[in-house]
Design a protein around this motif. Sequence first.
Motif, short mmCIF file in Angstrom:
data_model
loop_
_atom_site.label_atom_id
_atom_site.label_comp_id
_atom_site.label_asym_id
_atom_site.label_seq_id
_atom_site.Cartn_x
_atom_site.Cartn_y
_atom_site.Cartn_z
N LYS A 21 67.14 56.65 48.35
CA LYS A 21 67.38 56.28 49.64
C LYS A 21 67.29 54.73 50.07
CE LYS A 21 65.77 58.22 54.11
NZ LYS A 21 65.95 59.49 54.05
N GLY A 22 66.28 54.12 48.95
CA GLY A 22 66.27 52.74 48.83
C GLY A 22 67.50 52.22 48.50
N VAL A 23 68.09 52.72 47.31
CA VAL A 23 69.26 52.02 46.66
C VAL A 23 70.36 52.22 48.09
CG1 VAL A 23 71.01 52.32 45.21
CG2 VAL A 23 68.73 52.55 44.42
N ASP A 24 70.58 53.60 48.69
CA ASP A 24 71.75 53.58 49.48
C ASP A 24 71.61 52.62 50.75
OD1 ASP A 24 72.34 55.57 47.63
OD2 ASP A 24 72.14 57.34 49.08
N SER A 25 70.35 52.68 51.22
CA SER A 25 70.15 51.54 52.17
C SER A 25 70.71 50.19 51.91
CB SER A 25 68.64 51.27 52.88
OG SER A 25 68.15 52.55 53.16
N LEU A 26 70.46 49.57 50.73
CA LEU A 26 70.75 48.38 50.16
C LEU A 26 72.35 48.44 50.02
CD1 LEU A 26 70.58 45.49 49.08
CD2 LEU A 26 69.79 46.56 47.12
N PHE A 27 72.81 49.37 49.57
CA PHE A 27 74.42 49.59 49.40
C PHE A 27 74.93 49.52 50.65
CE2 PHE A 27 78.06 52.19 47.98
CZ PHE A 27 78.57 51.22 46.96
N ASP A 28 74.47 50.06 51.63
CA ASP A 28 75.01 50.19 53.01
C ASP A 28 74.92 48.66 53.51
OD1 ASP A 28 75.64 52.36 54.10
OD2 ASP A 28 73.69 53.26 54.45
#
Lengths: 314, 217, 529
Positions: A21-28
């Motif tokens: 979740k954290g990685v995806d938020s940053l990626f977003d």
Amino acid sequence: MLHMFAFAQSYMPIQGSTFAKGVDSLFDFTIWASIISFVILIGGLVIFVVKYQRRSDNDKTAYITHNVFLEFLWSFIPLCIFMGIFVWGYVLYKDMRQFPDNAIEVNVMGYQWGWTMTYSNGKQSGNELVVPVGKPVVLTMTSKDVIHSFYVPSFRIKQDAVPGKRSKLWFQSDRLGDYEMFCTEYCGTAHSKMIGKVRVVTQAEFNEFLAKDKSKMTLAELGQEAFNVKGCVACHSVDGTVKVGPSFKGLWGSTVNHSDGTTAVFDENYARTSILNPQEKFVAGFANVIMPTYQGQVSEEEITHLIEYIKSLK
Amino acid sequence: MSTARIDEQGNKVYMQYTDASQQDATGKHGVWLFLVTEVMMFSGLFVAYAIFKSIYPEIFYEGHKFLDWRMGALNTVVLLSSSLTMALSIYYVQKGKNAVAMGHLAFTLLCGAAFMVIKYFEYTHKIHEGLTPGHFFTYANGETANLALYFGIYYCMTGLHGIHVLTGMALIAWVMYRLKKGEFSPTQYTAVEGVGLFWHLVDLIWIYLFPLLYLVS
Amino acid sequence: MGHAHVEGSNYLNHEKGLWSWLTTLDHKRIGILYFISVMFFFLIGGLFALLIRLELMEPGQQYISADFYNQVMTLHGSIMVFMVIIPGIPAFLGNFFLPIMIGAKDVAFPKLNLLSWYCLICGAGIAVSALFAGGIDTGWTFYTPYSIKTSTAVIVFVLGAFVMGFSSILTGLNFIATTHKLRAPGMTMNRMPLFVWALYSTAIIQVLATPVLAITLLLLVAERALGIGFFDASLGGDPVLFQHFFWFYSHPAVYIMILPALGVISELIAAFSRKTIFGYTAIAYSSVAIAAVSFFVWGHHMFVSGQSELAGAIFSGITMLVGVPTAIKLFNWVATMYKGSIRLDSPMLYAIGFMFLFTIGGVTGVMLATMAIDVHLHDTYFVVAHFHYVMVGGTLMAIMGGIYYWFPKMFGYMYSETLARLSWVFIFMGFNITFFPQFILGTQGMPRRYHDYIPEYAWLNKVSTFGSWFIFAGFVIGLISIILAFRKKEKAPMNPWGAKTLEWTIQSPPIHDNFEKIPTVNGGPYEYR
């Protein structure tokens, strides 16, 4: 607010670990920042191309050499964004490197071309990592031959397994299911076949898996385990597809054609010789495949198990 | 073809230069840039040395005992004297004393040869003992594991340096040949100077190699 | 002194015969030699790329075995890096135009210049001979211990790369000396065209970084031949040390590949907007800044190789800094177009295509520099897409733009504008169709250097393969446009674009000595008033 833009999740793999979740938020965030800067930059370019196209060969153009304020602006604002992204990425990365104390530990050995997992009670599995749901797991990895890299896309984790070194990796999955596991460091012929599974199971299933009593297994089941753990699976399929070596499906009792034109029937002794002295004969079409010898690495007992397993692959 | 002309002082000036002094300055500039590349190349080995020294200080200590520091010191003296004569030969070319310069160059060349001969004795002695690089390492009485790694470093560093000494000798011979043909004058001697700079660098590298390999404490 | 100018005489007909070309010391002719050889290597590397895409069109084995695929993948990578993109702009366009743009008659050391071309050819020859000794399957990065253990002809190939390295060093050395010492009267550093600044920055990297590659490759040879143990864990060495050595060269080398392209684009944008470049100083010094920073970022290739958290953080942070000078350049180019008089001739189309693709390559670079994201994306197709956006979308677009811009000057002929634009359409569209899907494949987790993949990745791979045919068609059209230009012999004027840099003040094609009389410069390079 970022969840409004949950863009990446539409094509990122399933969020299988607590990191995802954290990685995806940053990626977003980086994707949206990129899209906005792209639109400003390329949008500006397109507008200028249309607005200032050449009318005649004698067009007078403005003589503007520079503008300190503007140039400061478009160096400083990107710098701030980059630094923000850097810190954010570092904070998330730090989590990945902070190893929890109460974790389940698994030793992972990479080899050309597969993985062997060894659990703390000595239980082994090949190309399949079984872990309980909701529990942190620490993998201690190394490699037998060349560098491999352990990668589970759904978990957003990756770590190289380097010969002569121990590298570590941890994750926790709160979601039951099977996940693809790849090798991402180029390692030769069957690099793209070095695919395994991570199975996230309930604690009860995990306990059962760990405790699986060898004395209650059939010979063929034991053979299947050896097939995975010893790495046969890296090069031989059991479903008829050709990997590096010939498939084991329907092999038992069949007539094997050799590259030198001779033939033989696949029986117990043929299987034994093929395992211990693989260079003696080559199956037609596989003459340039160098299978390592397993002399001293498998016991006679294990050979029996393997033979029983091959027999079962009709 | 790039064409040259002869200017008032009798110097050969190639067409891309406005005059001889620009040509000399550019030539020297090029030599310095080349020396930078040499330093970068050797720095890779020095970095490898530093890394392995920090991981395995014990193999460096044991390894250095197999080297004869007297041989190394002798070679240092040989190279230092050659550097001096090299510098002097440039001085004499500047003064127009070509015959004296020739003598000094010959002495420099001789020192280079002496260095290689001493190095040859050191190498054969080690090879005789089985202290050979990598897979060919057969010395059995080593006290530390990975002793072969020390000799891997030793042969890489001194080997690459040795190749540079040989290259330098070839360059000095070339300069001597041109000097004999009378191609140098007090206003035109960039090649001598360039070769001199190269030779000093080769010397300088040895001055680092000697304590790093021979005098480990 | 020099050669009295004869009417109709130029560097092409100054001397005749193949031998006069093979022994030429004229920087323009050496540039053309590079042009021909680089295009030839590009064709080979391109055919390998098509083969890779063809194999990956469907999951499972299609046409070539995994071992053969690995060789093709290695050859594609190393040919394109060492023989095409590194020499591409500097040794071809740079060789031809750097001396002219600063008002010199030649480079500082013409013999070394010719030697550098022979180094490239000999190195390429040695590397190719590896194909007859078992090929090479290590990937262009030669990572240990795989490169020590594989049975292929690593030593021969690596020695070839070593020799090619000297080509790069000699070019860089020549360019620095030429830029420092041979500028025409009045041509101060701050009056040099930005292409020269870019080549100058590139040359600094070539001189400082390539020797490190040389020693790394020599150590790899020693490791394979003798087993000295530096990179072999079983002998006490460290396989990851090789990666540090290799990337210490190869990351700066990435800027050897892209900086000259940035220089070309500066020329194109100014010329086709008929406007002085916006923020000359910032663009010039940002090239030098990128060159300087490039030496301190190599560890961002190794976030998951086991380097310490602190090292990773430092490398990640410094890498972000590279983004700033890059952003400055992009914004300054757009600002240059403001209130300009813009014409979309084919070189300008390529420049615009460059900015489009390079921006995407740049922002995805920032994503990869971000540690937590890179853990997921490292060694996936996202990386493949990223560097193709920068290297092909960037450098190759710039080479094409540069060729079309300077072709009239180099050969004195005009080409068919229609064909040139058509080639742009195909290359630009095809490029995006080929490589954009690879970003998505990468985020979905498809690792790079894969001969085969799971069925989930099938349709995007298929799209990607279709795209590769468009790119191929685009380059074929480009080649045809050039061949036709030679056949039609439509005379080019001295300055077809109305550009202001020095090469446009001399005859097309230039005479052997470049200038009848060395010019005296009394203004900047982009004085469009």
